[in-house]
Design a protein around this motif. Sequence first.
Motif, mmCIF file in Angstrom:
data_model
loop_
_atom_site.group_PDB
_atom_site.id
_atom_site.type_symbol
_atom_site.label_atom_id
_atom_site.label_comp_id
_atom_site.label_asym_id
_atom_site.label_seq_id
_atom_site.Cartn_x
_atom_site.Cartn_y
_atom_site.Cartn_z
ATOM 1 N N THR A 106 -18.225 -30.751 -48.150
ATOM 2 C CA THR A 106 -17.199 -31.363 -47.298
ATOM 3 C C THR A 106 -15.934 -31.756 -48.050
ATOM 4 N N GLY A 107 -15.892 -31.568 -49.360
ATOM 5 C CA GLY A 107 -14.723 -31.966 -50.137
ATOM 6 C C GLY A 107 -14.193 -30.841 -50.989
ATOM 7 N N GLY A 108 -13.076 -31.107 -51.656
ATOM 8 C CA GLY A 108 -12.471 -30.113 -52.520
ATOM 9 C C GLY A 108 -13.151 -30.029 -53.876
ATOM 10 N N ALA A 109 -12.734 -29.035 -54.663
ATOM 11 C CA ALA A 109 -13.364 -28.801 -55.970
ATOM 12 C C ALA A 109 -13.099 -29.958 -56.920
ATOM 13 N N ARG A 110 -11.887 -30.525 -56.896
ATOM 14 C CA ARG A 110 -11.563 -31.614 -57.813
ATOM 15 C C ARG A 110 -12.404 -32.851 -57.505
ATOM 16 N N ARG A 111 -12.524 -33.191 -56.231
ATOM 17 C CA ARG A 111 -13.332 -34.348 -55.868
ATOM 18 C C ARG A 111 -14.803 -34.130 -56.207
ATOM 19 N N LEU A 154 -23.639 -24.998 -55.245
ATOM 20 C CA LEU A 154 -24.037 -24.416 -53.967
ATOM 21 C C LEU A 154 -23.170 -24.953 -52.825
ATOM 22 N N GLY A 155 -22.963 -26.267 -52.827
ATOM 23 C CA GLY A 155 -22.110 -26.839 -51.780
ATOM 24 C C GLY A 155 -20.692 -26.313 -51.841
ATOM 25 N N GLY A 156 -20.136 -26.180 -53.077
ATOM 26 C CA GLY A 156 -18.777 -25.631 -53.208
ATOM 27 C C GLY A 156 -18.695 -24.191 -52.738
ATOM 28 N N GLU A 164 -14.549 -21.687 -45.440
ATOM 29 C CA GLU A 164 -13.086 -21.650 -45.337
ATOM 30 C C GLU A 164 -12.584 -20.219 -45.205
ATOM 31 N N ASN A 165 -13.163 -19.307 -45.979
ATOM 32 C CA ASN A 165 -12.756 -17.901 -45.879
ATOM 33 C C ASN A 165 -13.088 -17.328 -44.504
#
Length: 411
Positions: free
Chosen positions: A110-115, A155-157, A164-165
């Motif tokens: 549910t979040g971005g790669a940085r978070r 896995l979540g990322g 998103e794709n």
Amino acid sequence: MNPVQAPITASRPARSLASLDPLRQDALLAAGLAVLASAIAVTVGSGRHPDALGWALLLGLHVPLVWRRRAPLTVLAVMITLIATYHQLDFNHSAPTAASMVVLYTVAVTGGARRTAFIGAAVVTLMLLLKIRHGMAGVQVSFQITGWIVSMLVLGGYIRVHRENAAAAVERAERAERTREEEARRRVAEERLRIARDLHDLLAHTITLIGVQTSVAAHVLEADPERLDRTAVAKALDDIAETCRTARGELRTTLEVLRDPGAPDGRDPLPGLAGLDELVKSAGARVELTVRGDGVPPAVGAAAYRIVQEALTNAVRHGGRADLTVRVGVYEEESALRVHVVDDGTGGAGDGPPGFGLVGMRERARSVGGRVDAGPRSDGPGFEVSAMLPLRDRAGDEWGTGPGRTLGETA
């Protein structure tokens, strides 16, 4: 149970898990993980069996999973607090693993790669602080748990990027579909406009010619009934019949094209500047014609032909017995074809409702990048039409240099 209702109740399909709303799905997931954790707590793993406080912590840390999609960071903070307390009391260390992996996966998906990277580093650091007091055994366990943490976050990322794709692909497909629909609507509108212009030019010019020829026949009959010029009357009637036959044939060809868009277009191309002589001869008025210029592109010549035709039709219809002057010429310095039609009657200022002739002339001029100015003469009675038609498009190529019909016109 009512026996009549029994078959109906039995025939209803059971609700699948996917048909439930996300909150209920997560509630079932939390309950299932709590059962799994309870079984692990009393069978395998290191640490002591939970007491009353341990069971409260173990079962309680699964409750926030019900809201994991709505507030993943809040759920993570609450669960980490409960899990850390549970481990500090040295209860069965394997029991909360599944729940902790699920919440880490949720945070990553549910979040971005940085978070995700920041939270992963914070969780690993906290775990090391909890395990460091166990010495080398704690370090070994920390490496194993770190592998699980990294695996869940990766896995979540991956799932997040895949979603998103997929969403972007769906959006692109929808945007392409909207573009195709808009293009189809635009083409339909252009086709309707073209048909309206073609039918207007065909019918308006033909009806005007029939009106003029009928007036000639009526004049011959009324001029001197005792010395009737039968030859003139017969010629006028023959001209009317020929005009009707020509119009009927052109209209039939146009309708055949409209009924079967896939059929080849059997209509003849417009004559262009070469057909202006015949056009003014059949106009039913005295016309002085001057044409100067050769090598005009077919599209520009077709537009000029239609503009002159409509100007003559308007002049004959509204101008009474008007005399007309038609001048068509190429101006090399401007690389344009000029069309100038002037009459000395009332011109387009008729008393009837406004038609579509002037609109059609402007549309035809715009189709080749030109313009038309039309209105009452400033130096006397009558009406004038002036058109400027570029011989080349904006790219510098000649208009309508390709084979076949130009501008979709009807002869």
